[in-house]
Write a protein that holds these residues in place. Structure first.
Motif, mmCIF file in Angstrom:
data_model
loop_
_atom_site.group_PDB
_atom_site.id
_atom_site.type_symbol
_atom_site.label_atom_id
_atom_site.label_comp_id
_atom_site.label_asym_id
_atom_site.label_seq_id
_atom_site.Cartn_x
_atom_site.Cartn_y
_atom_site.Cartn_z
ATOM 1 N N TRP A 1 0.834 -1.206 0.000
ATOM 2 C CA TRP A 1 0.000 0.000 0.000
ATOM 3 C C TRP A 1 0.869 1.257 0.000
ATOM 4 O O TRP A 1 0.558 2.235 -0.679
ATOM 5 C CB TRP A 1 -0.918 -0.014 1.212
ATOM 6 C CG TRP A 1 -1.707 1.246 1.419
ATOM 7 C CD1 TRP A 1 -1.394 2.293 2.250
ATOM 8 C CD2 TRP A 1 -2.947 1.604 0.789
ATOM 9 N NE1 TRP A 1 -2.360 3.271 2.173
ATOM 10 C CE2 TRP A 1 -3.324 2.872 1.290
ATOM 11 C CE3 TRP A 1 -3.775 0.970 -0.135
ATOM 12 C CZ2 TRP A 1 -4.489 3.519 0.886
ATOM 13 C CZ3 TRP A 1 -4.941 1.614 -0.541
ATOM 14 C CH2 TRP A 1 -5.283 2.877 -0.033
ATOM 15 N N GLU A 2 1.951 1.229 0.740
ATOM 16 C CA GLU A 2 2.798 2.409 0.888
ATOM 17 C C GLU A 2 3.544 2.769 -0.391
ATOM 18 O O GLU A 2 3.935 3.923 -0.581
ATOM 19 C CB GLU A 2 3.802 2.191 2.032
ATOM 20 C CG GLU A 2 3.164 1.973 3.385
ATOM 21 C CD GLU A 2 2.290 3.141 3.818
ATOM 22 O OE1 GLU A 2 2.670 4.303 3.530
ATOM 23 O OE2 GLU A 2 1.237 2.909 4.439
ATOM 24 N N VAL A 3 3.752 1.796 -1.277
ATOM 25 C CA VAL A 3 4.540 2.046 -2.497
ATOM 26 C C VAL A 3 3.733 1.750 -3.757
ATOM 27 O O VAL A 3 4.291 1.593 -4.837
ATOM 28 C CB VAL A 3 5.847 1.213 -2.491
ATOM 29 C CG1 VAL A 3 6.734 1.639 -1.340
ATOM 30 C CG2 VAL A 3 5.542 -0.286 -2.408
ATOM 31 N N ARG A 4 2.431 1.698 -3.633
ATOM 32 C CA ARG A 4 1.570 1.223 -4.723
ATOM 33 C C ARG A 4 1.670 2.040 -6.006
ATOM 34 O O ARG A 4 1.433 1.516 -7.097
ATOM 35 C CB ARG A 4 0.110 1.203 -4.263
ATOM 36 C CG ARG A 4 -0.464 2.579 -3.905
ATOM 37 C CD ARG A 4 -1.791 2.450 -3.195
ATOM 38 N NE ARG A 4 -2.412 3.736 -2.874
ATOM 39 C CZ ARG A 4 -2.075 4.475 -1.819
ATOM 40 N NH1 ARG A 4 -1.114 4.072 -1.000
ATOM 41 N NH2 ARG A 4 -2.702 5.625 -1.581
ATOM 42 N N ASP A 5 2.007 3.314 -5.875
ATOM 43 C CA ASP A 5 2.017 4.180 -7.056
ATOM 44 C C ASP A 5 3.400 4.325 -7.687
ATOM 45 O O ASP A 5 3.587 5.148 -8.579
ATOM 46 C CB ASP A 5 1.476 5.566 -6.690
ATOM 47 C CG ASP A 5 0.009 5.532 -6.292
ATOM 48 O OD1 ASP A 5 -0.770 4.878 -6.995
ATOM 49 O OD2 ASP A 5 -0.347 6.147 -5.275
ATOM 50 N N ARG A 6 4.346 3.509 -7.255
ATOM 51 C CA ARG A 6 5.701 3.633 -7.793
ATOM 52 C C ARG A 6 5.942 2.763 -9.016
ATOM 53 O O ARG A 6 6.957 2.909 -9.687
ATOM 54 C CB ARG A 6 6.733 3.308 -6.714
ATOM 55 C CG ARG A 6 6.730 4.311 -5.568
ATOM 56 C CD ARG A 6 7.833 4.030 -4.574
ATOM 57 N NE ARG A 6 7.687 4.874 -3.388
ATOM 58 C CZ ARG A 6 8.475 4.797 -2.323
ATOM 59 N NH1 ARG A 6 9.472 3.920 -2.311
ATOM 60 N NH2 ARG A 6 8.274 5.587 -1.288
ATOM 61 N N SER A 7 5.029 1.841 -9.300
ATOM 62 C CA SER A 7 5.166 1.031 -10.510
ATOM 63 C C SER A 7 3.802 0.482 -10.899
ATOM 64 O O SER A 7 2.913 0.327 -10.053
ATOM 65 C CB SER A 7 6.150 -0.123 -10.300
ATOM 66 O OG SER A 7 5.550 -1.175 -9.578
ATOM 67 N N ALA A 8 3.651 0.175 -12.181
ATOM 68 C CA ALA A 8 2.392 -0.389 -12.674
ATOM 69 C C ALA A 8 2.120 -1.745 -12.047
ATOM 70 O O ALA A 8 0.974 -2.066 -11.700
ATOM 71 C CB ALA A 8 2.445 -0.496 -14.189
ATOM 72 N N ASP A 9 3.144 -2.558 -11.899
ATOM 73 C CA ASP A 9 2.968 -3.904 -11.332
ATOM 74 C C ASP A 9 2.500 -3.837 -9.883
ATOM 75 O O ASP A 9 1.610 -4.593 -9.476
ATOM 76 C CB ASP A 9 4.266 -4.688 -11.416
ATOM 77 C CG ASP A 9 4.628 -5.079 -12.841
ATOM 78 O OD1 ASP A 9 3.740 -5.026 -13.718
ATOM 79 O OD2 ASP A 9 5.801 -5.428 -13.086
#
Length: 231
Positions: free
Chosen positions: A70-78
């Motif tokens: 959840w904390e890094v969800r927007d850092r990559s498409a995967d």
């Protein structure tokens, strides 16, 4: 300092995602999945509580196995897809294929509605010679959505978190966005609904204009104050 550029957030700022029930109904229809009427409303409510709709409500309860994602969800498409399909899987659905179908649906133009004043404000900024950009925490390419709704022609640049591996409120993402506009941060206004993420632009010296993340009919004029700041 005169504002010469305006950056906009995407979800909850320029456009709003459809309701969980509309989202689920569209996918059930597209896949030819029969579900009793009362079940549709119940499942949609459960998916909403699970936080499974990107751009919708946050999870009422975060499964421990998804907390770090959840904390890094927007850092990559995967990561984005893994997180949101994982949240959706907290709700039992009649066909396993529905989880990916739901994720695909939320990336379509039909799933999004522009705020009533979005086109007017973007058009007027363009007329005044104010450069505009979209800077978003997101895991997929939103450009086709803005294009389908007639807004892309008013946007000079896009800075999307998954393309840079950086999420707001990290000042580096806003720095890139200002560089894309060719302007110093002190001449840029950031407009967004998340006072923590979008408000992070102030660390660079940008001005910040908050808007409310509510359904479009409830916010007909929320973007217009940007016109008073820019010119």
């Amino acid at each position: 300092m005169t504002i010469k550029g305006v950056l906009f957030d995407f979800s909850g700022t320029l456009l709003r995602i459809e309701s969980p029930e509309s989202w689920l109904r569209a996918v059930l229809h597209e896949t030819g999945t029969d579900v009793a009427e009362e079940e549709v409303a119940r499942l949609a409510a459960e998916l909403s509580r699970a936080g499974a709709l990107p751009g919708g409500s946050s999870p009422d309860h975060m499964p421990s196995e998804l907390a770090a994602l959840w904390e890094v969800r927007d850092r990559s498409a995967d990561r984005h897809r893994e997180l949101y399909t994982g949240l959706a899987r907290q709700v039992p659905l009649p066909d396993d294929a529905l989880y990916d179908a739901l994720y695909e649906r939320h990336m379509t133009p039909a799933a999004w509605a522009p705020y009533p004043d979005a086109a007017e404000v973007l058009s007027e900024l363009r007329r005044r010679g104010i450069r505009t950009g979209v800077v978003s925490n997101i895991g997929w390419d939103l450009r086709p959505v803005l294009r389908a709704h007639g807004l892309d022609r008013f946007v000079d640049s896009y800075v999307l978190s998954y393309e840079h591996g950086i999420q707001k409120p990290d000042p580096r993402l806003f720095e890139i966005a200002c560089e894309e506009l060719g302007l110093p941060p002190t001449e840029v206004l950031m407009v967004g609904d998340d006072r923590t993420a979008d408000g992070g632009a102030t660390a660079l010296g940008c001005t910040y204009l908050p808007v409310d993340h509510v359904p479009p009919p409830e916010r007909p004029n929320g973007l217009r104050p940007a016109l008073a700041s820019a010119g």
